[in-house]
Enzyme design. Structure first.
Site, short mmCIF file in Angstrom:
data_model
loop_
_atom_site.label_atom_id
_atom_site.label_comp_id
_atom_site.label_asym_id
_atom_site.label_seq_id
_atom_site.Cartn_x
_atom_site.Cartn_y
_atom_site.Cartn_z
N ASP A 21 0.83 -1.22 0.00
CA ASP A 21 0.00 0.00 0.00
C ASP A 21 0.86 1.27 0.00
OD1 ASP A 21 -2.16 -1.81 0.33
OD2 ASP A 21 -1.98 -1.69 2.50
N GLU A 199 -16.32 -25.54 1.33
CA GLU A 199 -16.95 -24.48 0.56
C GLU A 199 -15.90 -23.47 0.09
OE1 GLU A 199 -19.91 -22.73 2.97
OE2 GLU A 199 -21.20 -24.51 3.03
N ARG A 301 4.79 -8.00 -0.73
CA ARG A 301 4.41 -6.95 -1.67
C ARG A 301 5.40 -5.79 -1.57
NH1 ARG A 301 -1.61 -5.93 0.19
NH2 ARG A 301 -0.55 -6.22 2.19
#
Length: 333
Positions: A21, A199, A301
């Site tokens: 970010d 799921e 990142r």
């Protein structure tokens, strides 16, 4: 020019080894830089972004323990309005569901000095979940854009816009101007670690909205898909005529405007920000990206910066991620 002098004026991406970010504000010849640390708000500054990795830095704010903004500090941005400094950041106290945006203020001419004072939570009347706020002064009026949930727990992240009465207070209702509704925005399978009972739930993401102004045109560039998938940048264009808070005044580009380049070793580029060189002649973007398809959403990142240009219609032309080549740094003071 000597090889040493040349090296001081070029860089290769990523410009730091880690920095989710990332954000840059250029003011008075200084490049102010921030990124997510999770624990505090750290500010870097330099006259030469090629030297960012070794630039002066300071922890300007550490939240007191036990406060509703004491954990998971994300996406900090420093701004300057009316000769005061503001930092907007997302934070929570218990878990992601309590994430909101908070604002601190500094009246010192130098943001590395003086006291940063908590101004409070900045949110809509119903106190919805929100992250990734950015603010612009557009024609003398402050506006904020952020990523939020439509309901209390639905998980789909949309882009909202609101007018501000001052840098820390929303004036009126939030308006939704984008939600993930195009095929390339809806690659929402969650990581296996998040799955329960076999799921595979979906989380569709529009986040990280950033204003971009060029001549008489105004855009919002946002991140779509998810940071653990094929993160990319989308574009919203203001039509220049109607109220900014009218969703009909914004048009979404039907395709992403900046995507990953696996052939160059760049995956999941997103959370882009924009700034101009100190001489005011060159436009730059900053974003984070991964160096592997499996790096996910953590500290792997790293921040990348690169110049960009404009299409004939006035829209931004971001090109492709630039990596492993020497790039002349933004003009230094």
């Amino acid at each position: 020019m000597s090889p040493v002098a040349m090296a001081q004026r070029t860089f290769t991406n990523p410009i730091k080894s880690s920095g989710p970010d990332p954000w840059v504000l250029q003011k008075d010849g200084w490049y102010y830089y921030m990124n997510t640390t999770g624990r505090n708000l750290t500010l870097w500054r330099t006259h030469n972004l090629a030297e960012l990795a070794t630039a002066e830095s300071k922890i300007v704010y550490t939240p007191p323990a036990g406060q509703p903004y004491s954990r998971d500090l994300w996406a900090p941005e420093i701004h300057s309005f009316n000769d005061r400094w503001y930092i907007y950041f997302s934070a929570d106290s218990l878990n992601n569901r309590s994430h909101r945006v908070w604002v601190i203020e500094n009246a010192s001419p130098d943001p590395m000095q003086g006291d940063w004072v908590m101004k409070g939570k900045i949110g809509d009347k119903a106190d919805h979940w929100e992250i990734d706020m950015s603010v612009i002064d557009y024609k003398g009026q402050l506006y904020a854009a952020w990523s939020g949930w439509e309901g209390p727990t639905n998980g789909r992240q949309d882009i909202y816009l609101a007018r501000l009465k001052n840098p820390w207070t929303i004036d009126g209702d939030r308006i939704k101007i984008s939600q993930p509704d195009l095929p390339w925005e809806m690659h929402g399978d969650v990581p296996q670690a998040w799955q329960k009972n076999g799921e595979v739930p979906k989380i569709y993401v529009n986040e990280g909205p950033e204003f971009l102004q060029h001549s008489d045109k105004l855009f919002i560039v946002y991140s779509a898909n998810a940071c653990w998938l094929d993160y990319c940048l989308g574009l919203l264009t203001y039509n220049g005529k109607g109220d900014l808070l009218d969703p009909g005044s914004w048009t979404k580009s039907q395709n992403p405007v900046f995507v990953q380049a696996p052939e160059n070793g760049v995956w999941a580029p997103g959370h882009g920000g924009f700034f101009r060189s100190a001489d005011g002649k060159q436009d730059w973007m900053i974003y984070h990206a991964n160096r592997s398809a499996t790096d996910g959403c953590g500290d792997k990142r790293a921040p990348y910066i690169q110049p960009f240009t404009w299409h004939a219609d006035g829209s931004p032309d971001f090109g492709k991620p630039i990596v492993n080549v020497a790039v002349p740094a933004p003009i230094a003071k």
